[in-house]
Design an enzyme around this catalytic site. Sequence first.
Site, PDB file in Angstrom:
ATOM      1  N   PHE A 135       0.857  -1.186   0.000  1.00  0.00           N
ATOM      2  CA  PHE A 135       0.000   0.000   0.000  1.00  0.00           C
ATOM      3  C   PHE A 135       0.892   1.235   0.000  1.00  0.00           C
ATOM      4  CE2 PHE A 135      -2.616   3.439   1.547  1.00  0.00           C
ATOM      5  CZ  PHE A 135      -3.796   3.241   0.841  1.00  0.00           C
ATOM      6  N   ASP A 220       9.442   2.598   1.624  1.00  0.00           N
ATOM      7  CA  ASP A 220       8.273   3.362   2.063  1.00  0.00           C
ATOM      8  C   ASP A 220       8.131   3.124   3.567  1.00  0.00           C
ATOM      9  OD1 ASP A 220       5.749   4.130   2.895  1.00  0.00           O
ATOM     10  OD2 ASP A 220       4.757   3.536   1.026  1.00  0.00           O
ATOM     11  N   LYS A 249       2.768  10.164   8.086  1.00  0.00           N
ATOM     12  CA  LYS A 249       2.057   9.678   9.281  1.00  0.00           C
ATOM     13  C   LYS A 249       2.626  10.207  10.601  1.00  0.00           C
ATOM     14  CE  LYS A 249      -0.266   5.623   7.402  1.00  0.00           C
ATOM     15  NZ  LYS A 249      -1.659   5.893   7.680  1.00  0.00           N
TER      16      LYS A 249
HETATM   17  C1  LIG Z   1       3.050   2.381   3.774  1.00  0.00           C
HETATM   18  C2  LIG Z   1       2.146   3.494   3.370  1.00  0.00           C
HETATM   19  N1  LIG Z   1       2.486   4.278   2.319  1.00  0.00           N
HETATM   20  C3  LIG Z   1       1.719   5.307   1.926  1.00  0.00           C
HETATM   21  C4  LIG Z   1       0.536   5.605   2.569  1.00  0.00           C
HETATM   22  C5  LIG Z   1      -0.302   6.759   2.097  1.00  0.00           C
HETATM   23  O1  LIG Z   1      -0.224   7.791   3.015  1.00  0.00           O
HETATM   24  P1  LIG Z   1      -1.303   8.986   2.976  1.00  0.00           P
HETATM   25  O2  LIG Z   1      -2.601   8.403   3.372  1.00  0.00           O
HETATM   26  O3  LIG Z   1      -0.760   9.998   3.952  1.00  0.00           O
HETATM   27  O4  LIG Z   1      -1.311   9.509   1.588  1.00  0.00           O
HETATM   28  C6  LIG Z   1       0.141   4.806   3.655  1.00  0.00           C
HETATM   29  C7  LIG Z   1      -1.147   5.062   4.334  1.00  0.00           C
HETATM   30  O5  LIG Z   1      -1.695   4.254   5.004  1.00  0.00           O
HETATM   31  C8  LIG Z   1       0.961   3.740   4.066  1.00  0.00           C
HETATM   32  O6  LIG Z   1       0.627   2.948   5.089  1.00  0.00           O
END
Ligand SMILES: Cc1ncc(COP(=O)(O)O)c(C=O)c1O
Length: 396
Positions: A135, A220, A249
């Site tokens: 994700f 990520d 986050k």
């Molecule tokens: C690993 C990871 N990358 C990217 C995102 C996307 O972040 P945002 O919701 O701040 O765009 C998330 C959101 O849950 C995530 O868990």
Amino acid sequence: MSNWQELESKYFMHTVNRVPVTLVKGEGARVWDDEGKEYLDFVAGWAVNSLGHCHPAVAEATAEQAHTLVQTSNQFYTVPQLQLAELLIQNSCLDKIFFCNSGAEAGEGAVKLARRYGKLNLNGAYEVITAMNSFHGRTLAMTAATGQPKFQEPYLPLSVGFVNAEYNNIEAIKAATTNQTCAVMLEPIEAEGGVIIPDDKYLAAVRVWCDQKGILLILDEIQTGVGRVGTLFAYEQYGIEPDIMTLAKGLGSGVPIGAILAKDEASVFVPGDHGSTFGGNVLACAVSYATLRFIIDNDIAGNAKRVGEYFITRLEGLKKKFQFITDVRGRGLLLALEFNSDIGQEVLTACLEGGLLVNRLKPNALRFMPPLIIGNEEVDEAIGILDKALGSVASA
Ligand SMILES: Cc1ncc(COP(=O)(O)O)c(C=O)c1O
């Protein structure tokens, strides 16, 4: 149902099935709804409120900066932005930074950076290999990066340049690599995808492969970073260093902020290549600086590790008691509980009645991502509520 909840169905695009609770106040690991009911918050804004709600360090930095300077453009220097950049660089293996506003935006920027690198160093290679079940966010390109058909199918055709390969399988990455590949982008733990921890040697093997091929490794760490999994960054636990890392986050403990960090060699943007109006916003950076300072000075990552280990032992205890719990997993304070049937929503509802907020990770699994400042007492309290909730679902 309060009037507020009726307004939601009247005015909002229906993108989420909300839990029927209107939260109005928070303090530490606790929140209160509009009827005065108190909850222990083990969702923490989806792994965001790293210092809990309204932590004094966060509240004071917010108030002070709100009275001083909130937004300039990135044409000018501002001190909180530079302080935050220095703190992040000094405490990570990366050398350069770009601030943005969210996780998806950080992922977009990281992919742009990798493509820029590919243009300059890899004969225009532009493809990024990501993992199935990953994700990376909800923008169009990050939907293509996110290897989950349920998020992709409504938006076909997807943005080009992404190849989804099986997670935790180095051979799948090798097979997906072509002369068009400029980077591999992975989560150190697949968080939204189910709190899936790869084998110890997986990321090291990917690192070796990327080095052999001269391609970039993007991690990520939007969910795993900033102490969540028991070290400041998850990569520290795998004995490797990424070329690019994305954060968001927990970085701001509640204020929206994201960041792309890169090694000098991968830091190939030149003026005009990338930008953001709000990225590096002074208020967000001041609050994020206060958050990170507190996390580092008080070894909050160490707390997440210790309390997380205790939490796992308590969850294992529940697993012994309730046969329908099939798995307990996670690192630090990113944990999951899996069931042998789709009772996640029922358990969530029973927890809610007992005064505990949890996240339904999948129809048959719950996720816990409490503030990183909790102690064993909050874990005991949560386990007590969960125990009752599981008991009530079992006997229903
Ligand atoms: C690993 C990871 N990358 C990217 C995102 C996307 O972040 P945002 O919701 O701040 O765009 C998330 C959101 O849950 C995530 O868990």
